[in-house]
Scaffold this motif. Structure first.
Motif, mmCIF file in Angstrom:
data_model
loop_
_atom_site.group_PDB
_atom_site.id
_atom_site.type_symbol
_atom_site.label_atom_id
_atom_site.label_comp_id
_atom_site.label_asym_id
_atom_site.label_seq_id
_atom_site.Cartn_x
_atom_site.Cartn_y
_atom_site.Cartn_z
ATOM 1 N N ARG A 23 35.285 26.052 -25.613
ATOM 2 C CA ARG A 23 35.845 25.030 -24.672
ATOM 3 C C ARG A 23 34.956 23.521 -24.496
ATOM 4 N NH1 ARG A 23 40.288 27.248 -23.413
ATOM 5 N NH2 ARG A 23 40.151 29.449 -22.599
ATOM 6 N N LEU A 24 34.446 23.197 -25.889
ATOM 7 C CA LEU A 24 33.777 21.788 -25.737
ATOM 8 C C LEU A 24 34.974 20.987 -26.024
ATOM 9 C CD1 LEU A 24 31.031 22.757 -27.885
ATOM 10 C CD2 LEU A 24 30.590 21.994 -25.729
ATOM 11 N N PRO A 25 35.011 19.712 -25.406
ATOM 12 C CA PRO A 25 36.046 18.686 -25.480
ATOM 13 C C PRO A 25 36.261 18.252 -26.999
ATOM 14 C CG PRO A 25 34.298 17.972 -23.978
ATOM 15 C CD PRO A 25 34.070 19.068 -24.423
ATOM 16 N N ILE A 26 37.592 18.119 -27.506
ATOM 17 C CA ILE A 26 37.733 17.403 -28.871
ATOM 18 C C ILE A 26 38.283 16.233 -28.724
ATOM 19 C CG2 ILE A 26 37.295 19.915 -29.979
ATOM 20 C CD1 ILE A 26 40.653 19.931 -29.970
ATOM 21 N N ASP A 27 38.488 15.780 -27.741
ATOM 22 C CA ASP A 27 39.289 14.600 -27.296
ATOM 23 C C ASP A 27 38.330 13.531 -26.672
ATOM 24 O OD1 ASP A 27 41.813 15.494 -28.623
ATOM 25 O OD2 ASP A 27 42.585 16.241 -26.883
ATOM 26 N N GLY A 28 38.688 12.245 -26.758
ATOM 27 C CA GLY A 28 37.657 11.594 -26.012
ATOM 28 C C GLY A 28 36.905 10.533 -26.772
ATOM 29 N N ASN A 29 35.952 10.022 -26.217
ATOM 30 C CA ASN A 29 34.739 9.018 -26.847
ATOM 31 C C ASN A 29 34.065 9.844 -28.080
ATOM 32 O OD1 ASN A 29 35.958 7.109 -25.123
ATOM 33 N ND2 ASN A 29 34.286 7.974 -23.653
ATOM 34 N N ALA A 30 33.984 9.120 -29.145
ATOM 35 C CA ALA A 30 33.326 9.588 -30.104
ATOM 36 C C ALA A 30 31.781 9.814 -29.666
ATOM 37 C CB ALA A 30 33.206 8.738 -31.402
ATOM 38 N N SER A 37 33.474 12.978 -21.014
ATOM 39 C CA SER A 37 34.559 12.207 -21.687
ATOM 40 C C SER A 37 34.176 12.111 -23.190
ATOM 41 C CB SER A 37 34.635 10.858 -21.075
ATOM 42 O OG SER A 37 33.727 9.860 -21.458
ATOM 43 N N TYR A 38 33.048 12.762 -23.797
ATOM 44 C CA TYR A 38 32.816 12.546 -25.279
ATOM 45 C C TYR A 38 33.304 14.025 -25.947
ATOM 46 C CZ TYR A 38 29.894 8.703 -24.039
ATOM 47 O OH TYR A 38 29.148 7.530 -23.468
ATOM 48 N N SER A 39 33.622 13.469 -27.053
ATOM 49 C CA SER A 39 34.135 14.495 -27.980
ATOM 50 C C SER A 39 33.081 15.223 -28.570
ATOM 51 C CB SER A 39 35.125 14.135 -29.017
ATOM 52 O OG SER A 39 35.561 15.009 -29.947
ATOM 53 N N TRP A 40 32.205 16.194 -27.637
ATOM 54 C CA TRP A 40 31.246 17.103 -28.375
ATOM 55 C C TRP A 40 31.687 18.102 -29.437
ATOM 56 C CZ3 TRP A 40 26.881 15.287 -27.153
ATOM 57 C CH2 TRP A 40 26.328 14.376 -26.077
#
Length: 150
Positions: free
Chosen positions: A18-25, A117-120
């Motif tokens: 469930r880590l974000p894959i979209d968003g800021n690098a 908001s980062y793509s961790w």
């Protein structure tokens, strides 16, 4: 795959952790001009006054293991940022060579509301692939990265 091999994908990271894959690098500057100033601003203390590019886990533990009962809101935020740095370096992006966390992640925590908001997920997968490549060197003794993905 038809050849019997498989690989970890970004979708695996998103579904399993469930880590974000979209968003800021998740990127940082490779050289922070005033690392001590950055540490004082976000953590309230610094391991040294000179140039450095990482924080030792032992230093984080020694300085943030216990939060005083009289801690104000700012001190709690500093402890939270130190804890998140430890999570990033110790769980998400561990390095096989030593027990440090790169300082480049600290500015990403300057506003904790933006941290999500980062793509961790993309970052940890990229680091894992990089570590796997480095491990193909016959002289490699260890591997880093988020190995639970394997």
């Amino acid at each position: 795959m038809s050849c019997g091999e498989c690989t970890v994908t970004l979708e695996d990271v998103a579904l399993q952790f469930r880590l974000p894959i979209d968003g800021n690098a998740v990127t940082g500057v490779s050289s922070i001009s005033k690392p001590a100033t950055l540490c004082y601003e976000l953590l309230g203390r610094s391991p040294s006054e000179g140039k450095f590019t990482s924080l030792r886990f032992l230093w984080l533990k020694d300085n943030f293991e216990y939060l005083p009962s009289t801690a104000n809101e700012w001190e709690v935020m500093q402890a939270i940022q130190a804890y998140i740095m430890h999570l990033i370096g110790g769980v998400l992006t561990p390095d096989a060579n030593d027990s440090t966390i790169y300082l480049m992640y600290l500015p990403l925590l300057s506003n904790l509301h933006n941290t999500r908001s980062y793509s961790w997920g993309s970052a940890i997968l990229a680091i894992l692939y990089c570590e796997l490549c480095q491990t193909t060197d016959p002289s490699a003794m260890d591997i880093g990265g988020y190995l639970i993905l394997l």
